[in-house]
Design a protein around this motif. Structure first.
Motif: not given
Length: 486
Positions: A27-28, A42-46, A82-85
């Motif tokens: 993605l980068y 982009i939303v990371a879930v963990a 900055e795209r990543i939540a």
């Protein structure tokens, strides 16, 4: 090509190894190349990181080493971050998915849910997404392995299919995204030179190899319950086989390509359990030396049962029962702790029927096409030419199709291409359910016979090319593996 509409890419397993090594770097690179919409998120879930700051710190520590071979541009990297939540979520608690729904509220465009988790979580995640209404206007990406056998694969597909339509489901096989595989299609279907030769009258045999130097690493528990046949043959190798052997599609749209691949899988000669010992070799690595370093036997690896009969090597002779390929043997091979990390397709053309120029022209493999998928992607055509000097002495020479020299832009990594295809809604390079079922149905007799057999896998020393029986199988057909010729 830049994506026009916005999107939200939700990454389950956001702190996992696959996310760190492949997905976030891909993605980068797409972001760096200007291929992602500026409205894409982009939303990371963990559940490991407490908050976004903790997750970004995790990404900075674990992802940077896998991106930008030419050097990381820190300003571009910061704009990517900055795209990543981040959403802290316990996948075992369906009620937590309301937190994800709230986090996605207001994000425009298509939603992509990438399940970089174990297959046991696929169905619970899909059901939890549906329970909060997140299965509409969405695409779901499923990593392999999708099941343990045909029955378990169907169970997962049935359950996911109740929540997502088939056109929403992207079963990923990263080998289909590799540049040489795309160029194989271009060579076959874009040139009059190769397609007339791509048939039983001119092809003597085809080899497809995926070899690894690494062992099971930290995946001993998983691998010991899986083995090479499930881990590599049922998906990667049979998918490559179908690409090599497929008929020309009427177009490159998703269903046309996948229809032709399915016809190949359905034309595979059924396995007769009485012949398995003749057409299938399974092996397991013992201790050995790879590049000067001693490595342990598979049975002593962490997480592996000491008396394990799990195969780490498979070689198969496969036949396709149709007019194009009848009688042409396809040899498939994969293994861990082999002599070299390499993935390649070798097309051996038949020698000339009569040569006035001497024996080399009659030698099997004098004319061949080698498509190297890794580590250095290339396509090489071998033929015979006269050596300089007196007499008609022939020698093997090769023509390199050096795409990296001809095209100034760099090659796109497989995951980068496939992730862009998901976001863009292109299904051609993803596995359809009926393809997957056909592959499982074909390998099941081998799986069942090996499970019932009291014979252990054939041993081979780490750092070699596998059991001698794999070479003997080809010798019965008057040929050998490519590295044995050299």
């Amino acid at each position: 090509m830049q994506i026009d509409s916005g999107f939200t890419f939700v990454l389950f397993g956001g702190t996992g190894d696959l996310s760190m090594r492949k997905i976030l770097p891909a993605l980068y690179e797409a972001h760096r190349a200007g291929m992602l919409s500026e409205h894409g998120k982009i939303v990371a879930v963990a559940r490991h990181a407490a908050d976004r700051d903790g997750y970004i710190e995790w990404v900075n520590s674990n992802v940077k080493t896998y991106v930008s071979k030419g050097g990381l541009d820190e300003s571009v990297w910061q704009r990517f971050l900055e795209r990543i939540a981040y959403v802290k979520l316990d996948l075992g608690k369906p009620e937590d998915f309301a937190l994800l729904r709230d986090a996605l509220d207001g994000h425009a465009g298509t939603r992509v849910f990438y399940l970089a988790t174990g297959p046991s979580l696929f169905v619970p995640i899909c059901r939890a997404l549906a329970s909060v209404g997140l299965n509409e206007n969405a695409r779901i990406v499923l990593e392999k392995p999708l099941g343990y056998d045909l029955r378990s694969s169907n169970a997962i597909n049935d359950a996911v299919g109740e929540i997502f339509a088939e056109e929403q489901i992207y079963r990923i096989d990263h080998y289909l995204g590799k540049e040489p595989v795309q160029n194989l299609l271009a060579l076959r279907f874009g040139n009059a030179l190769f397609e007339p030769l791509w048939r039983r009258e001119w092809v003597e045999s085809i080899q497809i190899t995926i070899a690894e130097e690494l062992g099971v690493e930290a995946r001993g528990d998983f691998y010991d319950n899986t083995g090479a046949l499930r881990d590599m043959v049922q998906n990667h190798l049979l998918q490559l086989l179908s690409i090599v052997a497929m008929e020309p599609p009427h177009s490159m749209d998703s269903d046309s390509v996948r229809d032709e691949k399915l016809r190949v899988l359905r034309a595979l000669k059924p396995i007769d359990t009485r012949d398995i010992s003749k057409i299938a070799v399974r092996g397991q690595y013992h201790s050995g030396v790879i590049k000067g370093t001693s490595v342990p036997a598979y049975a002593t690896e962490h997480g592996v049962k000491p008396q394990s009969a799990t195969e780490t090597f498979v070689a198969l002779k496969v036949e396709i029962e149709n007019w194009r390929w009848a009688g042409v043997p396809f040899f498939l091979r994969t293994g861990k702790r082999l002599a070299e990390r390499v993935a390649e397709i070798v097309v051996n053309f038949r020698p000339v029927p009569h040569s006035a120029l001497g024996a080399p022209a009659l030698r099997p493999g004098a004319n061949r096409l080698v498509i190297r998928l890794q580590p250095n992607e290339s396509i090489r055509l071998y033929c015979l030419a006269k050596q300089p000097g007196e007499g008609m002495n022939l020698s093997s020479v090769h023509l390199d199709l050096a795409f990296d020299q001809f095209f100034k832009e760099g090659q796109m990594e497989a995951y980068q291409r496939l992730l862009l295809d998901v976001i863009n809604g292109r299904l051609a390079l993803f596995v359809r359910r009926d393809e997957q079922e056909a592959a499982w149905r074909w390998v099941e007799p081998i799986l069942n016979e090996w499970a019932a057999s009291n014979k252990p896998p054939k041993p081979y020393a780490a750092g070699t090319w596998g059991p001698a029986a794999a070479s003997a199988m080809l010798a019965q057909h008057g040929t050998c593996w490519l590295e044995e010729e050299n």
